[in-house]
Structure formats: structure tokens, C-alpha cells
Design an enzyme around this catalytic site. Sequence first.
Site, PDB file in Angstrom:
ATOM      1  N   SER A 241       0.828  -1.220   0.000  1.00 41.22           N
ATOM      2  CA  SER A 241       0.000   0.000   0.000  1.00 41.22           C
ATOM      3  C   SER A 241       0.859   1.266   0.000  1.00 41.22           C
ATOM      4  O   SER A 241       0.601   2.205  -0.766  1.00 41.22           O
ATOM      5  CB  SER A 241      -0.962   0.008   1.186  1.00 41.22           C
ATOM      6  OG  SER A 241      -0.283  -0.271   2.389  1.00 41.22           O
ATOM      7  N   HIS A 271      -1.891  -8.922   1.832  1.00 40.87           N
ATOM      8  CA  HIS A 271      -1.578  -7.657   2.536  1.00 40.87           C
ATOM      9  C   HIS A 271      -2.725  -7.360   3.506  1.00 40.87           C
ATOM     10  O   HIS A 271      -3.024  -8.168   4.381  1.00 40.87           O
ATOM     11  CB  HIS A 271      -1.356  -6.569   1.464  1.00 40.87           C
ATOM     12  CG  HIS A 271      -0.817  -5.270   1.968  1.00 40.87           C
ATOM     13  ND1 HIS A 271      -0.175  -5.125   3.170  1.00 40.87           N
ATOM     14  CD2 HIS A 271      -0.822  -4.009   1.403  1.00 40.87           C
ATOM     15  CE1 HIS A 271       0.195  -3.858   3.338  1.00 40.87           C
ATOM     16  NE2 HIS A 271      -0.196  -3.157   2.277  1.00 40.87           N
ATOM     17  N   HIS A 319       5.898 -12.665   7.329  1.00 42.58           N
ATOM     18  CA  HIS A 319       6.126 -11.267   6.939  1.00 42.58           C
ATOM     19  C   HIS A 319       7.333 -11.186   6.019  1.00 42.58           C
ATOM     20  O   HIS A 319       8.280 -11.950   6.160  1.00 42.58           O
ATOM     21  CB  HIS A 319       6.347 -10.371   8.160  1.00 42.58           C
ATOM     22  CG  HIS A 319       6.112  -8.938   7.856  1.00 42.58           C
ATOM     23  ND1 HIS A 319       7.092  -8.120   7.358  1.00 42.58           N
ATOM     24  CD2 HIS A 319       4.983  -8.177   7.929  1.00 42.58           C
ATOM     25  CE1 HIS A 319       6.586  -6.924   7.152  1.00 42.58           C
ATOM     26  NE2 HIS A 319       5.306  -6.930   7.483  1.00 42.58           N
ATOM     27  N   ARG A 328       3.199  -4.896  16.635  1.00 38.64           N
ATOM     28  CA  ARG A 328       1.819  -4.406  16.507  1.00 38.64           C
ATOM     29  C   ARG A 328       0.845  -5.495  16.960  1.00 38.64           C
ATOM     30  O   ARG A 328      -0.220  -5.218  17.506  1.00 38.64           O
ATOM     31  CB  ARG A 328       1.533  -3.997  15.054  1.00 38.64           C
ATOM     32  CG  ARG A 328       2.450  -2.895  14.545  1.00 38.64           C
ATOM     33  CD  ARG A 328       2.276  -2.655  13.064  1.00 38.64           C
ATOM     34  NE  ARG A 328       2.540  -3.849  12.279  1.00 38.64           N
ATOM     35  CZ  ARG A 328       2.336  -3.959  10.967  1.00 38.64           C
ATOM     36  NH1 ARG A 328       1.843  -2.940  10.292  1.00 38.64           N
ATOM     37  NH2 ARG A 328       2.619  -5.082  10.331  1.00 38.64           N
ATOM     38  N   ASP A 376      -2.152  -8.519  11.489  1.00 36.53           N
ATOM     39  CA  ASP A 376      -3.516  -8.925  11.147  1.00 36.53           C
ATOM     40  C   ASP A 376      -4.042 -10.085  11.989  1.00 36.53           C
ATOM     41  O   ASP A 376      -5.242 -10.354  11.987  1.00 36.53           O
ATOM     42  CB  ASP A 376      -3.584  -9.294   9.659  1.00 36.53           C
ATOM     43  CG  ASP A 376      -3.263  -8.105   8.779  1.00 36.53           C
ATOM     44  OD1 ASP A 376      -3.775  -7.014   9.070  1.00 36.53           O
ATOM     45  OD2 ASP A 376      -2.497  -8.257   7.814  1.00 36.53           O
TER      46      ASP A 376
HETATM   47  N1  CMX Z   1       1.337 -19.726   5.574  1.00 34.10           N
HETATM   48  C1  CMX Z   1       1.800 -20.612   4.676  1.00 34.10           C
HETATM   49  N2  CMX Z   1       2.849 -20.408   3.864  1.00 34.10           N
HETATM   50  C2  CMX Z   1       3.491 -19.231   4.037  1.00 34.10           C
HETATM   51  C3  CMX Z   1       3.092 -18.279   4.976  1.00 34.10           C
HETATM   52  C4  CMX Z   1       1.967 -18.555   5.758  1.00 34.10           C
HETATM   53  N3  CMX Z   1       1.489 -17.690   6.648  1.00 34.10           N
HETATM   54  N4  CMX Z   1       3.925 -17.213   4.898  1.00 34.10           N
HETATM   55  C5  CMX Z   1       4.805 -17.504   3.911  1.00 34.10           C
HETATM   56  N5  CMX Z   1       4.537 -18.721   3.396  1.00 34.10           N
HETATM   57  C6  CMX Z   1       5.182 -19.374   2.249  1.00 34.10           C
HETATM   58  C7  CMX Z   1       5.093 -18.453   1.041  1.00 34.10           C
HETATM   59  O1  CMX Z   1       3.829 -18.574   0.406  1.00 34.10           O
HETATM   60  C8  CMX Z   1       6.252 -18.935   0.221  1.00 34.10           C
HETATM   61  O2  CMX Z   1       5.853 -20.123  -0.411  1.00 34.10           O
HETATM   62  P1  CMX Z   1       6.330 -20.461  -1.919  1.00 34.10           P
HETATM   63  O3  CMX Z   1       7.810 -20.599  -1.815  1.00 34.10           O
HETATM   64  O4  CMX Z   1       5.610 -21.728  -2.227  1.00 34.10           O
HETATM   65  O5  CMX Z   1       5.918 -19.317  -2.756  1.00 34.10           O
HETATM   66  C9  CMX Z   1       7.293 -19.288   1.277  1.00 34.10           C
HETATM   67  O6  CMX Z   1       6.576 -19.486   2.497  1.00 34.10           O
HETATM   68  C10 CMX Z   1       8.332 -18.212   1.504  1.00 34.10           C
HETATM   69  O7  CMX Z   1       7.673 -17.006   1.826  1.00 34.10           O
HETATM   70  P2  CMX Z   1       8.375 -15.904   2.739  1.00 34.10           P
HETATM   71  O8  CMX Z   1       9.618 -15.468   2.044  1.00 34.10           O
HETATM   72  O9  CMX Z   1       8.498 -16.351   4.138  1.00 34.10           O
HETATM   73  O10 CMX Z   1       7.282 -14.741   2.747  1.00 34.10           O
HETATM   74  P3  CMX Z   1       7.005 -13.628   1.643  1.00 34.10           P
HETATM   75  O11 CMX Z   1       7.881 -12.463   1.927  1.00 34.10           O
HETATM   76  O12 CMX Z   1       7.061 -14.189   0.271  1.00 34.10           O
HETATM   77  O13 CMX Z   1       5.490 -13.255   1.911  1.00 34.10           O
HETATM   78  C11 CMX Z   1       3.624 -12.730   3.284  1.00 34.10           C
HETATM   79  C12 CMX Z   1       5.117 -12.512   3.072  1.00 34.10           C
HETATM   80  C13 CMX Z   1       3.149 -11.818   4.416  1.00 34.10           C
HETATM   81  C14 CMX Z   1       2.882 -12.343   2.013  1.00 34.10           C
HETATM   82  C15 CMX Z   1       3.376 -14.207   3.638  1.00 34.10           C
HETATM   83  O14 CMX Z   1       4.029 -14.506   4.861  1.00 34.10           O
HETATM   84  C16 CMX Z   1       1.934 -14.589   3.718  1.00 34.10           C
HETATM   85  O15 CMX Z   1       1.335 -14.909   2.689  1.00 34.10           O
HETATM   86  N6  CMX Z   1       1.290 -14.550   4.945  1.00 34.10           N
HETATM   87  C17 CMX Z   1      -0.105 -14.831   5.091  1.00 34.10           C
HETATM   88  C18 CMX Z   1      -0.944 -13.616   4.661  1.00 34.10           C
HETATM   89  C19 CMX Z   1      -0.769 -12.499   5.660  1.00 34.10           C
HETATM   90  O16 CMX Z   1      -0.883 -12.644   6.853  1.00 34.10           O
HETATM   91  N7  CMX Z   1      -0.547 -11.285   5.126  1.00 34.10           N
HETATM   92  C20 CMX Z   1      -0.499 -10.061   5.937  1.00 34.10           C
HETATM   93  C21 CMX Z   1       0.892  -9.475   6.098  1.00 34.10           C
HETATM   94  C22 CMX Z   1       0.865  -8.193   6.870  1.00 34.10           C
HETATM   95  C23 CMX Z   1       0.179  -7.113   6.080  1.00 34.10           C
HETATM   96  O17 CMX Z   1       0.731  -6.694   5.053  1.00 34.10           O
HETATM   97  O18 CMX Z   1      -0.933  -6.715   6.431  1.00 34.10           O
END
Ligand code: CMX
Length: 443
Positions: A241, A271, A319, A328, A376
Amino acid sequence: MSTLKETLKQKIEAHRPRTTRLVKEFGKVIIDQVNIDQCIGGARDIRSLVTDISYLDPQEGIRFRGKNIPETFAALPKAAGSIYPTVESFWFFLLTGDVPTDAQVAEVAAEWKVRQVVPQYVFDAIRALPRDSHPMVMLSVAMLTLQKDSKFAGFYNSGKFNKMTAWESVYEDASDIVARIPVIAAFIYNLKYRNDKQTAIDPKLDMGANFAHMIGQSEEYKDVARMYFILHSDHESGNVSAHTTHLVHSALSDPYYAYSAGLNGLAGPLHGLANQEVLDWTLKFQEKYCKGVEPTKELIKDALWDTLNAGQVIPGYGHAVLRKTDPRYMAQREFCLNTPGLKDDALFKVVAMIFEVAPGVLTEHGKTKNPWPNVDAQSGVIQMYYGLTEYDFYTVLFGVGRALGCMANITWDRGLGYAIERPKSVTTDMLEKWAAAGGRELN
Ligand code: CMX
């Protein structure tokens, strides 16, 4: 000129020579390098953005203007009868880095009372949308509807555009946006979930308290709103964002275009929409796994594995930058633990139990680099407890808070004359060639 704008003017003018000197004298100093993983993997960890509004340390978490969350809450002037600061005082602090005096906060509050009047055409535009549109669509449309009166766009088209003073009209739009967005959010909430029962602004109340008042909430919810908006305001520049808002504004699109785009990014499930997804996951877990029985860690573990095995993410965990529990999350957890009733709330207990189990499951799963909860994971429980049960609205709350950070950032972007953003792309052929050669030859 208001004290806030005057202070900001002095700060921007004092800061400019630092940016100019860095570019002129040290522009070629290397501060990072890029590998193929980062190129394909979402530009993670590449140091290529500058902001002084907040900084996110992977271990420590967020600092707003150098202060962590407890320090920020402790330093700022409080709302009357509350242990939480007003959003108005936080806005002064985010923009200038100075803790405002009570008089300065009162001045911002008085200014917001004037700015917060939302033109009727905005409400008409929202009403014209299908009532089952997602509330984030309504918020984003409202932002675009306001664009026609943008002071920045007006200045740009005036024929007198001046790069040195352009920030002033961004500041005007930014201030209008942060003052109006809670009123628009309250309108959307009342339209969608309270049979269009609209409540007028109470001019005596600060921003957080007025939002609570407008959506028919309790006295206690006033602190929830203040805390929530401050906690969700900013998380340095790279998140979707904030980065989208910065990127779009870098084309000199005005703050309305820029923040509408930022909101559209916030609406993604990876996000800001994750706060809605967390509630959805938790309620479905209770429905499916706890038929007539109390939730247990074992049941939670089963449900988490089912989610992961279905190829889905555990919402509220992980994250891109953080490598520990999000402060947070902890601030909101503490709020729950310190609130009689909430600390014994059934949903809070489930979320607390997920906190005990999920990091272990995610670690065993072995994919995510950060198995800990983010902002979140906890926020929805508090909203639910106070009766704000319509969880598809939660990202709108996030959007109200996030406006503070995004607007502070683009005001400074213009103040420092940051360039239009335009990274260079490469082709897969090129990557394969450089991979075979062990790297790209830099000249
Ligand atoms: N559950 C399952 N798998 C997860 C995960 C979770 N909560 N978090 C990361 N992973 C997976 C990723 O999907 C990725 O898988 P692939 O290699 O198959 O693509 C792998 O672990 C590596 O990811 P990462 O480097 O640890 O995390 P990213 O920087 O790529 O992504 C985020 C960060 C937040 C998008 C991810 O942790 C996620 O999808 N979390 C769940 C959604 C969430 O809570 N989002 C809110 C974040 C805060 C906000 O912005 O509001």
C-alpha cells in the site's frame, strides 16, 4: 499558515540539502546488490527506497520517527480521559518528527474539523455502487471521486507549478484525506451494515472518538479506534500500500489517485485483507472442528495442517521483512489482556492458542522465513468483541490508519523532489546468460 505546516516547511527546507548532497557528492556509492532470487522473488530486501517517517527492523519491528510502539504511545499527548494519544497528535509527529504540544494538537484537531466535511457527491457515488460491493471498493471509489477538487492537481494545471513549493498542495490534499477518510469509512459502514443509519459528526470529539461515535460504537471503542489507526499507519516504504501510493504519486498523479491505488493494493489477501481472512479462518475453524467441543491445541494443529496441505497460507502469519512476532500484534494482544472481558473472550482464547501452535507448525512446514504472527492476526478479535462483527469491513479500518503513513510519505516525497520511479527490467534470456557466466559484468 498553521503551526504544523510552518514546522513542516522548516523541516523540509532544512532536510533538502542532505538529499541534494547525497546525490551530488555520493550518488555512486554502492549500498546494495541484486541477485536473481530477488529479481524474480518480489524485490525482497533490496535497499532502494528512502523514507524517514518509519523504519522496520526485522528483529525489533517498527519505529515511527525513531520511536518504537510503547515509546510512541508514551510520548504523545493523550486524548482526554484516555491512556492513548489522539490520532491528531500522531499525525503531527509522523509529519515532523516532533512530539507536539497540547496547543499544537488542538490546532490540528480544529483544522481537521474544517477539512473533514465530505462533499455530498462522494456519498452519492458510493450509494450508486451495488450494495454488495466490497467496502474496499467503496473506499477506493470515494477517494477517486474526491479527486476533482485536488489542490495538487489544481496547482499543477495552474501554469504556476513550482517544484520547490509543490509539497504544499500535496500537504493540503493529504490533510483533507486523513481528516475525511474516517467520515467516509463510517458512512460505508452505516450504509452496508446499519441499514443506512447515518450519524452526524460530533465536532467536540477527536478523530478516533468521532469515528466510534459515527458507527454507533461504545465509549471504550474510542480507544480501540485511536490505537488501531496509529498501529496501522506506517510500516516503512516497501509494503504494497505504501509503495503503490509512492509509485503512483511519483508520476505526479495527485494524492487521491495515489491513495486510491494504495487502497487497491491493501485490499489483497497477502496484505491488508489478511485481517478479514484471519477472522474467516478462525470462525470456520470453530464451526468445522469444534462441533460441541472446546477448541484445543490439537484441533488447531489439525486445522492449520489442513490449510497448509490444501496449498493455502495461514492468514496473519509470516512477513516479508519481520523475523519475529510483530510488535503491533503484541500491542493489540496487550490491549486484550488488559481489558476485562476481552481477556476471557472465547475468540481471544482461540487466537492466543493459535499463537502458541502456529509458529511450530509453520516451522515444521518449512517454507516461510518468518513463522510469527503479524498485525492482522490479532486485530479482528478486538473488533469482534466490540460488536464490529462484519469482518469484510476490517481492511477499511486498516485503510483509514494507513492513510496517515502514506500521506505523510508523499508529502515528504514532494518536499524532497523524489524522482518518478522506474526500475529497469531484464529478460529471462538475460538472466540465463548471466547465470551461466556467474553474474552480469558491471561496467
Ligand atoms: N502460511 C503458509 N505459507 C506461508 C506463509 C503462511 N502464513 N507465509 C509464507 N509462506 C510461504 C510463502 O507462500 C512462500 O511459499 P512459496 O515458496 O511456495 O511461494 C514461502 O513461504 C516463503 O515465503 P516468505 O519469504 O516467508 O514470505 P514472503 O515475503 O514471500 O510473503 C507474506 C510474506 C506476508 C505475504 C506471507 O508470509 C503470507 O502470505 N502470509 C499470510 C498472509 C498475511 O498474513 N498477510 C499479511 C501481512 C501483513 C500485512 O501486510 O498486512
